[in-house]
Design an enzyme around this catalytic site. Sequence first.
Site, PDB file in Angstrom:
ATOM      1  N   HIS A  72       0.130   3.720  13.765  1.00 31.52           N
ATOM      2  CA  HIS A  72      -0.687   3.765  12.548  1.00 31.52           C
ATOM      3  C   HIS A  72      -2.082   4.312  12.845  1.00 31.52           C
ATOM      4  CE1 HIS A  72      -2.710   2.157   8.873  1.00 31.52           C
ATOM      5  NE2 HIS A  72      -1.517   2.333   8.328  1.00 31.52           N
ATOM      6  N   HIS A 114      -4.814  -8.646   6.333  1.00 24.92           N
ATOM      7  CA  HIS A 114      -5.134  -7.257   5.982  1.00 24.92           C
ATOM      8  C   HIS A 114      -5.963  -7.330   4.703  1.00 24.92           C
ATOM      9  CE1 HIS A 114      -4.886  -2.991   5.708  1.00 24.92           C
ATOM     10  NE2 HIS A 114      -3.937  -2.938   4.781  1.00 24.92           N
ATOM     11  N   HIS A 128       0.856  -1.188   0.000  1.00 26.90           N
ATOM     12  CA  HIS A 128       0.000   0.000   0.000  1.00 26.90           C
ATOM     13  C   HIS A 128       0.897   1.243   0.000  1.00 26.90           C
ATOM     14  CE1 HIS A 128      -4.051  -1.807   1.524  1.00 26.90           C
ATOM     15  NE2 HIS A 128      -4.041  -1.658   0.218  1.00 26.90           N
ATOM     16  N   ASP A 131      -0.193  -3.451   8.712  1.00 28.77           N
ATOM     17  CA  ASP A 131      -1.628  -3.259   8.906  1.00 28.77           C
ATOM     18  C   ASP A 131      -2.302  -4.622   9.051  1.00 28.77           C
ATOM     19  OD1 ASP A 131      -0.855  -0.719   8.398  1.00 28.77           O
ATOM     20  OD2 ASP A 131      -2.148  -0.393   6.663  1.00 28.77           O
ATOM     21  N   ASP A 139       0.912   4.131   1.450  1.00 32.55           N
ATOM     22  CA  ASP A 139       1.337   4.816   2.669  1.00 32.55           C
ATOM     23  C   ASP A 139       2.461   4.074   3.395  1.00 32.55           C
ATOM     24  OD1 ASP A 139      -0.612   2.825   3.189  1.00 32.55           O
ATOM     25  OD2 ASP A 139      -1.149   3.724   5.106  1.00 32.55           O
TER      26      ASP A 139
END
Length: 388
Positions: free
Chosen positions: A329, A186, A65, A256, A67
């Site tokens: 996060h 995730h 991802h 995540d 980010d």
Amino acid sequence: MSNINLTFLGTASAQPSRTRNHSALALRLNGFVWLFDCGEGTQHQIQKSTVKMGKISKIFITHTHGDHIFGLLPLIASRLNGAGGMVDETLDPRASGVLDSEPLEIYGPPGTRIYVRTGLILTHTLLSGPYVVHELRSPNDPHDSMVSLPRQTAELPGRDIHQVNGTWPQIYKDASFSVSAAPILHSVPCVGYVIEEAHIPGKIDPKWYMPHLKRTGTPISVMRQLQQGETVELLDGTMLQGPAKRPGRKIVILGDTYDPSPIAKLAMHADVLIHEATNAHLPGIDPETKASDTDSTVENRSKSRGHSTPQMAALFASRINARKLVLNHFSSRYAGDYDSSTRHGDQRREAKEIMEAIQALAQSHFHGPVICARDFMTFDVQHGHSDK
């Protein structure tokens, strides 16, 4: 015993904010820096911190991802002195690649290698040093259709690391540390990493050992062997055993996740667990809380997006018997400037109140220390075992 330090370079989820940058964490040990994730702006955060760019030797990506990975290419270019070449490229030493130094090692899930390779090729970035990308592959990963894309000289062949019983044990190991990994759940393939220090010498009590050495006339220099836990033969033929070695420190860094269960066995008894806590239900504290929200609806919404609440993080910390939980996060709605400058006093008080409430949610499900990470927060990892 090695000094192990953690420095948070970015603690935001999805979008950065005025007070939180995208995800990145620096682990400093034995003079080197290992970076975990590299969101947009990471190299700017490094310049504002005490982390040294030139000390980065390994980068571990949890998932692709943006980010968590959009800062990787510019950081590689800075770390390896990249440039766009010259009009006459035969005059540019980067054109042929400089491969006489240790490569920058990058670990990540499938797609990491091609992301780096294509980004450097399409931006015409020439590097002054080598790098290598190792991918952590699962049995059902699709074939990489771009694998035939030619490598630049600076890219060395990387390993495809395959799972063993559902995890990736010891993807890296040296005399002092090892790194293992496991998939965590995730919305896309995601990895959690477990960093383990090698066993360290037990605490030696000279008051107990010295009388035996003096009684037998054994040289005091054998104390060095005893300190390492070895068995020493004294001059009278008796054997003296040094103290048993103790387990080293363990740090678990998760990407995540709404369920990190696959890494639980590897993560047991972590000295530090770093776990995301993207969303929280904070009625009366967070002004953006919806009237219809409950703990349950916020948890379900977080899970649907592949994320966790503070309570979920705390329950996993309890499950693996972690000694310290660091929440990370956070949604961009949760400011991270509650321990910084004296400006914006009202905003800072609100941020502090929100983060203390998030901490309390986790603390209600976990009996160890809970910390809410903020950008540039740094601390040494202490050994969790008693010296007594």
